[in-house]
Design a protein around this motif. Structure first.
Motif, PDB file in Angstrom:
ATOM      1  N   ALA A   1       0.845  -1.431  -0.101  1.00  0.00           N
ATOM      2  CA  ALA A   1       0.163   0.125   0.094  1.00  0.00           C
ATOM      3  C   ALA A   1       0.735   1.155   0.003  1.00  0.00           C
ATOM      4  O   ALA A   1       0.560   2.477  -0.915  1.00  0.00           O
ATOM      5  CB  ALA A   1      -0.886   0.140   1.369  1.00  0.00           C
TER       6      ALA A   1
ATOM      7  N   SER B   1      -6.859   0.033   1.396  1.00  0.00           N
ATOM      8  CA  SER B   1      -6.530  -1.185   0.968  1.00  0.00           C
ATOM      9  C   SER B   1      -7.542  -2.217   1.817  1.00  0.00           C
ATOM     10  O   SER B   1      -7.998  -1.959   2.498  1.00  0.00           O
ATOM     11  CB  SER B   1      -5.228  -1.482   1.352  1.00  0.00           C
TER      12      SER B   1
ATOM     13  N   ALA C   1      -5.194  -2.635  -3.449  1.00  0.00           N
ATOM     14  CA  ALA C   1      -4.684  -1.625  -2.757  1.00  0.00           C
ATOM     15  C   ALA C   1      -4.975  -0.451  -3.776  1.00  0.00           C
ATOM     16  O   ALA C   1      -4.522  -1.058  -5.146  1.00  0.00           O
ATOM     17  CB  ALA C   1      -3.483  -1.650  -2.297  1.00  0.00           C
TER      18      ALA C   1
END
Length: 154
Positions: A17, A32, A95
């Motif tokens: 992420a 995410s 993500a």
């Protein structure tokens, strides 16, 4: 361009992420989702996940491209594991980076819905008592969630 991976090994969700926003002043949000293996009330030893190599990655990339066409996204990462996965272990990561949180939340939700219904992955339960469950069928609730994102909704 989206990053899509199907892999046996675990992943670092935080690092994945963070990589979407690193060095990008235009990113205002990263959303995410991490899916984990549940223990089915303590009865599950593991899930066995199989996939159709090549086709799974292609379908994940197709879903990511659809999200990128629908919203002004700045990055997408989708990772799905296969093999034997024990309770508490990560299975899937989606993500999404964008300038605003709304687009990132919507895109991440759509991607997960599409991964659950379109990507060719199969799972079955390996129970602690040694029994092996059948391959799990798709659930109607998953199909209903994915149907919300039909082309008519654009």
């Amino acid at each position: 361009m989206a990053t899509v991976r199907v892999q046996r090994e675990d992943f670092d969700a935080g690092a994945e992420a963070a990589a979407l926003a690193r060095g990008r002043a235009d990113v205002g949000a990263v959303v995410s989702f991490v899916g984990f293996c549940r223990d089915d009330g303590g009865r599950l030893a593991a899930l066995e996940l199989e996939h159709y190599p090549g086709m799974a990655e292609a379908e994940m990339a197709r879903a990511a491209a659809e999200a990128e066409a629908r919203w002004p996204l700045l990055g997408v990462t989708a990772i799905h594991r296969f093999g034997r996965i024990a309770p508490g272990e990560q299975i899937v990561l989606v993500a999404v980076a964008s300038a605003h949180r709304g687009e990132a939340f919507a895109a991440a939700e759509m991607l997960m819905d599409f991964l659950k219904t379109r990507a060719p992955f199969w799972k079955r339960a390996l129970m602690r008592d040694g029994t092996v469950g059948g391959w799990v069928e798709a659930r109607e609730a998953d199909d209903a969630s994915a149907a919300r994102w039909s082309a008519a909704d654009r």
